[in-house]
Design an enzyme around this catalytic site. Sequence first.
Site, PDB file in Angstrom:
ATOM      1  N   ASP A  94      -6.873   1.218   4.764  1.00 22.56           N
ATOM      2  CA  ASP A  94      -5.623   0.559   5.150  1.00 22.56           C
ATOM      3  C   ASP A  94      -5.761  -0.315   6.389  1.00 22.56           C
ATOM      4  O   ASP A  94      -6.759  -0.256   7.105  1.00 22.56           O
ATOM      5  CB  ASP A  94      -4.505   1.605   5.359  1.00 22.56           C
ATOM      6  CG  ASP A  94      -5.016   2.872   6.047  1.00 22.56           C
ATOM      7  OD1 ASP A  94      -6.007   2.799   6.778  1.00 22.56           O
ATOM      8  OD2 ASP A  94      -4.414   3.938   5.840  1.00 22.56           O
ATOM      9  N   ASN A 111       2.641  14.504   7.514  1.00 20.86           N
ATOM     10  CA  ASN A 111       3.473  14.610   6.309  1.00 20.86           C
ATOM     11  C   ASN A 111       2.618  14.608   5.040  1.00 20.86           C
ATOM     12  O   ASN A 111       3.117  14.345   3.959  1.00 20.86           O
ATOM     13  CB  ASN A 111       4.499  13.471   6.269  1.00 20.86           C
ATOM     14  CG  ASN A 111       3.832  12.096   6.291  1.00 20.86           C
ATOM     15  OD1 ASN A 111       2.609  11.994   6.224  1.00 20.86           O
ATOM     16  ND2 ASN A 111       4.624  11.043   6.381  1.00 20.86           N
ATOM     17  N   HIS A 138       0.339  12.497   4.208  1.00 18.31           N
ATOM     18  CA  HIS A 138      -0.049  11.209   3.625  1.00 18.31           C
ATOM     19  C   HIS A 138      -1.571  11.085   3.576  1.00 18.31           C
ATOM     20  O   HIS A 138      -2.280  11.675   4.385  1.00 18.31           O
ATOM     21  CB  HIS A 138       0.610  10.018   4.341  1.00 18.31           C
ATOM     22  CG  HIS A 138       0.098   9.710   5.713  1.00 18.31           C
ATOM     23  ND1 HIS A 138       0.879   9.136   6.693  1.00 18.31           N
ATOM     24  CD2 HIS A 138      -1.120   9.869   6.296  1.00 18.31           C
ATOM     25  CE1 HIS A 138       0.171   8.950   7.787  1.00 18.31           C
ATOM     26  NE2 HIS A 138      -1.040   9.389   7.576  1.00 18.31           N
ATOM     27  N   GLU A 141       2.902   7.391   1.962  1.00 20.29           N
ATOM     28  CA  GLU A 141       3.856   8.340   2.521  1.00 20.29           C
ATOM     29  C   GLU A 141       4.512   9.152   1.397  1.00 20.29           C
ATOM     30  O   GLU A 141       4.403   8.775   0.222  1.00 20.29           O
ATOM     31  CB  GLU A 141       4.918   7.558   3.309  1.00 20.29           C
ATOM     32  CG  GLU A 141       4.354   6.649   4.422  1.00 20.29           C
ATOM     33  CD  GLU A 141       3.907   7.405   5.676  1.00 20.29           C
ATOM     34  OE1 GLU A 141       3.403   8.541   5.575  1.00 20.29           O
ATOM     35  OE2 GLU A 141       4.062   6.840   6.769  1.00 20.29           O
TER      36      GLU A 141
HETATM   37  C1  F6R Z   1      -6.123   6.052   8.427  1.00 18.25           C
HETATM   38  C2  F6R Z   1      -5.411   6.773   7.391  1.00 18.25           C
HETATM   39  C3  F6R Z   1      -4.490   7.896   7.693  1.00 18.25           C
HETATM   40  C4  F6R Z   1      -5.070   8.907   8.682  1.00 18.25           C
HETATM   41  C5  F6R Z   1      -4.048   9.986   9.010  1.00 18.25           C
HETATM   42  C6  F6R Z   1      -4.566  10.958  10.049  1.00 18.25           C
HETATM   43  O1  F6R Z   1      -6.942   5.050   7.859  1.00 18.25           O
HETATM   44  O2  F6R Z   1      -5.552   6.394   6.274  1.00 18.25           O
HETATM   45  O3  F6R Z   1      -4.176   8.549   6.489  1.00 18.25           O
HETATM   46  O4  F6R Z   1      -6.222   9.478   8.136  1.00 18.25           O
HETATM   47  O5  F6R Z   1      -2.872   9.384   9.485  1.00 18.25           O
HETATM   48  O6  F6R Z   1      -4.729  10.298  11.259  1.00 18.25           O
HETATM   49  P1  F6R Z   1      -5.473  11.005  12.479  1.00 18.25           P
HETATM   50  O7  F6R Z   1      -6.883  11.215  12.032  1.00 18.25           O
HETATM   51  O8  F6R Z   1      -5.389  10.035  13.613  1.00 18.25           O
HETATM   52  O9  F6R Z   1      -4.770  12.289  12.721  1.00 18.25           O
END
Ligand code: F6R
Length: 239
Positions: free
Chosen positions: A62, A128, A130, A135
């Site tokens: 992303d 959450n 994701h 989401e």
């Molecule tokens: C980032 C992504 C998100 C993160 C998730 C956890 O490219 O795709 O799904 O993996 O938000 O983020 P952290 O590792 O910062 O807790």
Amino acid sequence: MEIIVVKDNLEGAKKALEIIKEGMEQGAEVLGLATGSTPEPLYEEIIKSDLNFENMVSINLDEYVGLDKDDAQSYHYYMDEKLFSHKKFKETHLPDGKADDLAAECKRYDQVIEENPIDIQILGIGHNAHIGFNEPGAPFDGATEVVELTESTINANKRYFDHVEDVPTEAVSMGIGSIVKGKKMVLMAFGAEKAEAIKNTLEGDVTTDVPASILQKHDDVVVILDEAAASKLSEKTLA
Ligand code: F6R
């Protein structure tokens, strides 16, 4: 599904690196990558390793909408700084969150994924549940899309920005349908704040309310957790 509980994120990074190494020995050519705090130690381990990535293609999950590639908060910048400027890859791909035509950019990105089927997908997980920026409610068969970030995600990511208002509210994200086409999934989660999402993902119903729960249906998933992230799991799951 294999669940590995490790002492800390460094040990988790070493496990993930072993999986990548084995995959490369068996011919893996495309690595799906994530950003955020979870994979940072993995990228450090990759840099320290003598593994050669010059024949590897990477595809990131992303990118924020509206940030320039050289904006310090963009995922382009993150990947360059944390990995690509230290380790040479054959090709690296991220969505362009500043494309004039974002719908066309999503199509282009799907084409990239189609042409480079992902062998090993590294995933973090949101509070959450994701994956990517898919989401709760995102369809399990979704392709790359412009997504609106939830308040929970904006709050979790504001730590990287000076003000919460600076956090972009939209991102271009690979869809869940594209993610789970990857041959092998490596989901990593560290810290107590991920425990609930991990419990729902591994022990709850498979539902779009818990995006990562789709991984229960994938036939090659390794989940790497520290004790805090694993703390809400039942003994049966951990056995
Ligand atoms: C980032 C992504 C998100 C993160 C998730 C956890 O490219 O795709 O799904 O993996 O938000 O983020 P952290 O590792 O910062 O807790």
